[in-house]
Structure formats: structure tokens, C-alpha cells
Design a protein around this motif. Structure first.
Motif, PDB file in Angstrom:
ATOM      1  N   ILE A  88       1.188  12.749   3.040  1.00 24.26           N
ATOM      2  CA  ILE A  88       1.179  12.049   1.757  1.00 24.26           C
ATOM      3  C   ILE A  88      -0.199  11.400   1.594  1.00 24.26           C
ATOM      4  O   ILE A  88      -0.718  10.795   2.552  1.00 24.26           O
ATOM      5  N   ASP A 134       3.835 -10.482  10.100  1.00 23.34           N
ATOM      6  CA  ASP A 134       3.381  -9.414  10.995  1.00 23.34           C
ATOM      7  C   ASP A 134       4.605  -8.841  11.712  1.00 23.34           C
ATOM      8  O   ASP A 134       5.167  -9.486  12.599  1.00 23.34           O
ATOM      9  N   LEU A 135       4.999  -7.645  11.327  1.00 20.56           N
ATOM     10  CA  LEU A 135       6.222  -7.047  11.879  1.00 20.56           C
ATOM     11  C   LEU A 135       6.056  -6.524  13.301  1.00 20.56           C
ATOM     12  O   LEU A 135       7.013  -6.031  13.890  1.00 20.56           O
ATOM     13  N   TYR A 181       2.555   7.947  17.971  1.00 19.43           N
ATOM     14  CA  TYR A 181       3.134   7.938  16.619  1.00 19.43           C
ATOM     15  C   TYR A 181       4.350   8.871  16.549  1.00 19.43           C
ATOM     16  O   TYR A 181       5.415   8.489  16.065  1.00 19.43           O
ATOM     17  N   ILE A 215       3.080   4.417   0.175  1.00 20.24           N
ATOM     18  CA  ILE A 215       4.454   4.769  -0.191  1.00 20.24           C
ATOM     19  C   ILE A 215       5.256   3.515  -0.572  1.00 20.24           C
ATOM     20  O   ILE A 215       6.035   3.523  -1.526  1.00 20.24           O
ATOM     21  N   ASP A 227       4.732  -7.613   3.566  1.00 20.03           N
ATOM     22  CA  ASP A 227       3.604  -6.893   4.194  1.00 20.03           C
ATOM     23  C   ASP A 227       2.802  -7.885   5.011  1.00 20.03           C
ATOM     24  O   ASP A 227       3.063  -9.104   4.968  1.00 20.03           O
ATOM     25  N   SER A 254       0.820  -1.219   0.000  1.00 16.59           N
ATOM     26  CA  SER A 254       0.000   0.000   0.000  1.00 16.59           C
ATOM     27  C   SER A 254       0.852   1.267   0.000  1.00 16.59           C
ATOM     28  O   SER A 254       2.042   1.238   0.350  1.00 16.59           O
ATOM     29  N   THR A 272      -2.231   8.720   1.093  1.00 18.73           N
ATOM     30  CA  THR A 272      -2.227   7.250   1.078  1.00 18.73           C
ATOM     31  C   THR A 272      -3.417   6.776   1.920  1.00 18.73           C
ATOM     32  O   THR A 272      -4.040   7.588   2.616  1.00 18.73           O
ATOM     33  N   GLY A 295       6.084  14.710   4.784  1.00 17.58           N
ATOM     34  CA  GLY A 295       4.978  15.495   5.337  1.00 17.58           C
ATOM     35  C   GLY A 295       3.698  14.699   5.117  1.00 17.58           C
ATOM     36  O   GLY A 295       3.695  13.475   5.254  1.00 17.58           O
ATOM     37  N   VAL A 303       9.650   0.450   5.152  1.00 21.50           N
ATOM     38  CA  VAL A 303       8.588   1.443   4.920  1.00 21.50           C
ATOM     39  C   VAL A 303       7.343   1.163   5.764  1.00 21.50           C
ATOM     40  O   VAL A 303       6.613   2.081   6.130  1.00 21.50           O
ATOM     41  N   LYS A 320       8.363   7.889  15.808  1.00 23.12           N
ATOM     42  CA  LYS A 320       9.106   8.460  14.670  1.00 23.12           C
ATOM     43  C   LYS A 320      10.312   9.283  15.149  1.00 23.12           C
ATOM     44  O   LYS A 320      11.370   9.268  14.519  1.00 23.12           O
TER      45      LYS A 320
HETATM   46  N1  LIG Z   1       1.039   8.988   4.589  1.00 23.22           N
HETATM   47  C1  LIG Z   1       1.689   9.927   5.239  1.00 23.22           C
HETATM   48  O1  LIG Z   1       1.266  11.098   5.295  1.00 23.22           O
HETATM   49  C2  LIG Z   1       2.980   9.625   5.927  1.00 23.22           C
HETATM   50  C3  LIG Z   1       3.733  10.693   6.420  1.00 23.22           C
HETATM   51  C4  LIG Z   1       4.935  10.429   7.070  1.00 23.22           C
HETATM   52  C5  LIG Z   1       5.375   9.146   7.209  1.00 23.22           C
HETATM   53  N2  LIG Z   1       4.614   8.106   6.730  1.00 23.22           N
HETATM   54  C6  LIG Z   1       5.145   6.759   6.913  1.00 23.22           C
HETATM   55  O2  LIG Z   1       5.272   6.136   5.662  1.00 23.22           O
HETATM   56  C7  LIG Z   1       5.194   4.730   5.819  1.00 23.22           C
HETATM   57  C8  LIG Z   1       4.192   4.170   4.837  1.00 23.22           C
HETATM   58  O3  LIG Z   1       2.908   4.712   5.153  1.00 23.22           O
HETATM   59  P1  LIG Z   1       1.748   4.891   4.077  1.00 23.22           P
HETATM   60  O4  LIG Z   1       1.263   6.277   4.193  1.00 23.22           O
HETATM   61  O5  LIG Z   1       2.175   4.358   2.771  1.00 23.22           O
HETATM   62  O6  LIG Z   1       0.615   3.976   4.747  1.00 23.22           O
HETATM   63  P2  LIG Z   1      -0.205   2.724   4.215  1.00 23.22           P
HETATM   64  O7  LIG Z   1      -1.150   2.413   5.306  1.00 23.22           O
HETATM   65  O8  LIG Z   1      -0.744   3.004   2.852  1.00 23.22           O
HETATM   66  O9  LIG Z   1       0.903   1.598   4.078  1.00 23.22           O
HETATM   67  C9  LIG Z   1       1.521   1.019   5.202  1.00 23.22           C
HETATM   68  C10 LIG Z   1       1.767  -0.446   4.922  1.00 23.22           C
HETATM   69  O10 LIG Z   1       2.401  -1.020   6.092  1.00 23.22           O
HETATM   70  C11 LIG Z   1       1.819  -2.301   6.299  1.00 23.22           C
HETATM   71  N3  LIG Z   1       1.867  -2.755   7.688  1.00 23.22           N
HETATM   72  C12 LIG Z   1       1.210  -2.206   8.739  1.00 23.22           C
HETATM   73  N4  LIG Z   1       1.373  -2.962   9.828  1.00 23.22           N
HETATM   74  C13 LIG Z   1       2.158  -4.009   9.466  1.00 23.22           C
HETATM   75  C14 LIG Z   1       2.659  -5.143  10.162  1.00 23.22           C
HETATM   76  N5  LIG Z   1       2.350  -5.361  11.452  1.00 23.22           N
HETATM   77  N6  LIG Z   1       3.441  -6.012   9.499  1.00 23.22           N
HETATM   78  C15 LIG Z   1       3.728  -5.821   8.179  1.00 23.22           C
HETATM   79  N7  LIG Z   1       3.270  -4.762   7.463  1.00 23.22           N
HETATM   80  C16 LIG Z   1       2.480  -3.871   8.101  1.00 23.22           C
HETATM   81  C17 LIG Z   1       0.359  -2.102   5.893  1.00 23.22           C
HETATM   82  O11 LIG Z   1      -0.303  -3.338   5.663  1.00 23.22           O
HETATM   83  C18 LIG Z   1       0.485  -1.220   4.673  1.00 23.22           C
HETATM   84  O12 LIG Z   1       0.554  -1.974   3.478  1.00 23.22           O
HETATM   85  C19 LIG Z   1       4.826   4.497   7.287  1.00 23.22           C
HETATM   86  O13 LIG Z   1       5.996   4.191   8.006  1.00 23.22           O
HETATM   87  C20 LIG Z   1       4.271   5.834   7.711  1.00 23.22           C
HETATM   88  O14 LIG Z   1       4.379   6.033   9.099  1.00 23.22           O
HETATM   89  C21 LIG Z   1       3.445   8.322   6.089  1.00 23.22           C
END
Ligand SMILES: NC(=O)c1ccc[n+]([C@@H]2O[C@H](COP(=O)([O-])OP(=O)(O)OC[C@H]3O[C@@H](n4cnc5c(N)ncnc54)[C@H](O)[C@@H]3O)[C@@H](O)[C@H]2O)c1
Length: 260
Positions: free
Chosen positions: A189, A42-43, A154, A14, A33, A12, A191, A187, A70, A158
Motif C-alpha cells: 500500500i 506510545d503503544l 516484521y 491506512i 497515535d 498516517s 503510505t 499487500g 491499525v 504479522k
Molecule cells: N503500507 C503497506 O504496504 C502495508 C502492508 C501491509 C500491512 N500494513 C500495516 O498497516 C498498518 C498501517 O501502516 P501504514 O502503511 O499506514 O503506515 P504508516 O507509517 O503510514 O502509519 C502507521 C502509523 O502507526 C503509528 N505508530 C507507529 N508506532 C507507534 C507507537 N509506538 N504508538 C502509537 N502509534 C504508532 C505511526 O505514527 C503512524 O501514524 C500497519 O500495521 C502496517 O504494518 C501496511
């Protein structure tokens, strides 16, 4: 030879955008994932993290060129600590031996501009100590706190992650082994993680008040994917322990020149 990477969060947002980009460029990506990936683990659990290392080793044949950590969660609950901090660190440390055979080994993780927002000092200290059971207990307390309702979890995870990169990157295990270790700090994103937060114009405005993005506003995941791909490319030979803000300006607006 095309580069081979292991990338968590591949299903999913990023992570998916990064996997798609690398594959379009002819690279091989072993996606990880909790669902819809080559390696489903499951991480948040020790078993899942061990299975990741075992499966990545088996599928890659024992050698990879890059790790992209990620995967993340943004729920106001202890699971966010387990995945975002301990899952990320376990991914990078567990997969590091597989990088030993690469001519251009690289590693990157995704932190967040949220590291600049209010956090809990006690939780950050426990994360810095690497004490998972105590950190989970502290997160449980924060999740139940009626005043902050888990909102500090959160940001704390981070912040600890950004500090972890700076502490680790110059050590013998990373820099000494020729592995640039760096982080991206996005910042807002667009998603599935943020979909509920930016669904209406009013909600977007409220969020942008907390996370100001004067340069081009809320970004698509490909924006972060391009940065991650470069940080883990052969071209990046000398970035060490940097947390690169890809945030439309929130770091600059919130911190100004105080970091220098
Ligand atoms: N979207 C934003 O605005 C944003 C901003 C800053 C940082 N981030 C960071 O970017 C990264 C990706 O986030 P995203 O926005 O793409 O979110 P997302 O929810 O679209 O993707 C996150 C992915 O991580 C996987 N995941 C969650 N828990 C898990 C587990 N226990 N084991 C394995 N996989 C697991 C999910 O299944 C998902 O596919 C994250 O670390 C998030 O904190 C996102």
C-alpha cells in the motif's frame, strides 16, 4: 446515533484514510497515535497502552462501537514486535470492555500479506505464548544477525497476529460477547511506511517480485480503509476470525490452492 470508534495509527497512511472515510460518513473517531492524534500514546510501552485505555474511556464516556487496531512499524528492530504484536493485542483486549454497551460491537486489526513471507519460528512461538520480554530478546538477536538483518521480525509479528485473530475470535470474550473480530492483510500500500521501497520504478519492480499484485498493482490506503470500515460496520454480523487479503492477488499467487 452515529457510531463511535477508537482507531490507532490515525496520524498516517491506512489509519488516517480510515479515519477520514468514517468521518465523511458521519461517524465519530477517537484517533490514537504517537503524534498528531486526539490520544497521543506510545503503544510500544505498558504505560502507553494503559494510557490508551484510560483516555479512550474518558473521551468516549465509557462506551464505543468499534476498535480499529491499525498502528504499526516496519523497522527491522524489536520495536516492531512491541508495537505490531503486543501493542495491537493490548489495544483490542484493553478496549474490549468499552464495547460492552454497543448494540453492534466490532473489532478489526491490520495484519499483512507479509505473514506469508519467511519468518522466525522461535519468535512466532514466543509471541504466541504472549511472552513479551522473551520475544523482545529474540527480536534483538534477529536484528543483529548479519544474515537476515532483522528482516524476519516484521513477518513474524504479522504471522503471530493472524494466528492470534483465529485463536481468539471464536472465544467467549469475542464471539460469545457478540463481537466479530477479524483482520485485513494488505499487500503493498502506498503510505509513508513503504515510500522508500517504492520510490523508483526499479525498486517497485523488485518489491512486486516478492509481493506479486497481478490485480491492479500497488494500492492506495483508501482501498484498505473501505474494507476495514465494512468489517467494523453493522452489516458485518457473521465474519469471525477471518484474515481478509486485500493484496491484489499475492496470497493467491504465493499459496495457490494449498490452503484448501
Ligand atoms: N503500507 C503497506 O504496504 C502495508 C502492508 C501491509 C500491512 N500494513 C500495516 O498497516 C498498518 C498501517 O501502516 P501504514 O502503511 O499506514 O503506515 P504508516 O507509517 O503510514 O502509519 C502507521 C502509523 O502507526 C503509528 N505508530 C507507529 N508506532 C507507534 C507507537 N509506538 N504508538 C502509537 N502509534 C504508532 C505511526 O505514527 C503512524 O501514524 C500497519 O500495521 C502496517 O504494518 C501496511
Amino acid at each position: 446515533m452515529p457510531r463511535t470508534s477508537v482507531l490507532t495509527g490515525a496520524a498516517s497512511g491506512i489509519g488516517k484514510a480510515t479515519k477520514d472515510l468514517l468521518e465523511q460518513r458521519g461517524e465519530r473517531v477517537i484517533g490514537v497515535d504517537i503524534h498528531d492524534a486526539e490520544v497521543v500514546v506510545d503503544l510500544s510501552t505498558a504505560e502507553g497502552r494503559a494510557a490508551l485505555v484510560q483516555e479512550a474511556g474518558r473521551i468516549s464516556g465509557g462506551s464505543i462501537d468499534a476498535v480499529y487496531a491499525v498502528a504499526g512499524l516496519a523497522v527491522p528492530a524489536p520495536a516492531t514486535v512491541a508495537v505490531n504484536f503486543f501493542g495491537t493485542v493490548a489495544t483490542l483486549e484493553g478496549l474490549r470492555p468499552l464495547l460492552a454497551g454497543s448494540e453492534a460491537p466490532r473489532a478489526v486489526l491490520v495484519s499483512s500479506m507479509a505473514a506469508l513471507l519467511p519468518s522466525d519460528g522461535e519468535l512466532v512461538a514466543l509471541l504466541t505464548d504472549g511472552d513479551e520480554s522473551a520475544a523482545m530478546a529474540r527480536a534483538e538477536v534477529l536484528a543483529r544477525d548479519p544474515a537476515t538483518t532483522g528482516q524476519l521480525i516484521y513477518a513474524s509479528a504479522k504471522l503471530a497476529l493472524s494466528r492470534w485473530v483465529r485463536r481468539e475470535a471464536a472465544t467467549a470474550a469475542w464471539a460469545g460477547a457478540g463481537i466479530p473480530l477479524n483482520a485485513a492483510a494488505p499487500g503493498i500500500i502506498a503510505t509513508p511506511m513503504t515510500a522508500g521501497l517504492i520510490a523508483t520504478a526499479e525498486a517497485r519492480e523488485q518489491l512486486l517480485h516478492v509481493v506479486p499484485m497481478p490485480l491492479n498493482g500497488i494500492a492506495e490506503p483508501i482501498v484498505v480503509a473501505r474494507l476495514l470500515a465494512w468489517l467494523n460496520s453493522e452489516e458485518n454480523t457473521h465474519l469471525c476470525g477471518q484474515v481478509i487479503y486485500v493484496d491484489g492477488g499475492s496470497d493467491v499467487v504465493l499459496r495457490g490452492d494449498s490452503v484448501w
